[in-house]
Design an enzyme around this catalytic site. Sequence first.
Site, PDB file in Angstrom:
ATOM      1  N   LYS A 127      29.161  -5.522  -4.052  1.00 45.28           N
ATOM      2  CA  LYS A 127      29.480  -4.104  -3.900  1.00 45.28           C
ATOM      3  C   LYS A 127      28.238  -3.269  -3.613  1.00 45.28           C
ATOM      4  CE  LYS A 127      33.881  -3.669  -6.336  1.00 45.28           C
ATOM      5  NZ  LYS A 127      34.612  -3.023  -7.450  1.00 45.28           N
TER       6      LYS A 127
ATOM      7  N   ARG B  29      35.595 -11.280 -11.072  1.00 40.27           N
ATOM      8  CA  ARG B  29      36.368 -11.183  -9.830  1.00 40.27           C
ATOM      9  C   ARG B  29      35.377 -11.265  -8.677  1.00 40.27           C
ATOM     10  NH1 ARG B  29      38.390  -7.190  -6.191  1.00 40.27           N
ATOM     11  NH2 ARG B  29      40.479  -7.716  -5.405  1.00 40.27           N
TER      12      ARG B  29
END
Length: 278
Positions: A221, A255
């Site tokens: 991210k 995740r």
Amino acid sequence: MERKIGSHICNTPLVMGIVNITPDSFYAPSRQATPKEVFKTIELMIEEGAGIVDVGAASSRPGADRLSTEEEWERLVPVLKELRRFFPHALFSLDTCHSSIVERAYGLIGPFIINDISSGEEDPLMFGLAARRQLPLIAMHKRGTPQTMQQHTDYTDVVAEVRGYFASVLKRAEEAGLSQIILDPGFGFAKTTEQNYRLLAELPAVFDFPHVLGLIGISRKSMIYKPLHITPQEALPATSALHLYALQQGADILRVHDVAAAIQVIKLHQLLSPSSTS
């Protein structure tokens, strides 16, 4: 520590592999255009050690276009129709905010985990449906929508406010009779880079609820690649470093886009902290 999700039990942290049936997820290699590509990716993830495979058809990256429920279902249904034929025993989660999609998916593949980034706020029927079907639900913290969320980062105390939000989610879940909630702080969702790192540093406080599992979604991210002035494609080493830190802070589920790398991190974490898996 024993981790139980539905009828699945594991004594180590779990890896959740990300499968995006969408053309616009922020990390291009995670996009899957056809059912054949999806099944090939899922097969590889399971071989590499994924305990959960998360399937989604609507991007939630900042600024992503909003899909209608039917558009989302049209992307999902070709995959869901064949999913159990190829993977009869795998544990799946479905990334959606719509109870109608959960109900239809349940009719095709049976039990799974609901991954609802709105924590039941977008669809007030979601918690009741999860309770009736006895489906675990991942509840994520965010503010606003993918189109507006980066305008809502004005926290007085981000850790206290996320934890307070989780307390209210758990109360709603209990009132609905929902059997299991998994908490996700929503890294990158209505948080600045600095706020993301404060949440990560204070995970024990964020997840300080009895008998509740905590999920971390930080893979590749912007909180990782922007401070380092690199691209998402270059962010795997730094992602792995933060995954190890998150496990040391008590994360139960990672995740990820890169299952094999995350499994390696978990194995090294076990060597560093063998008591955490006992």
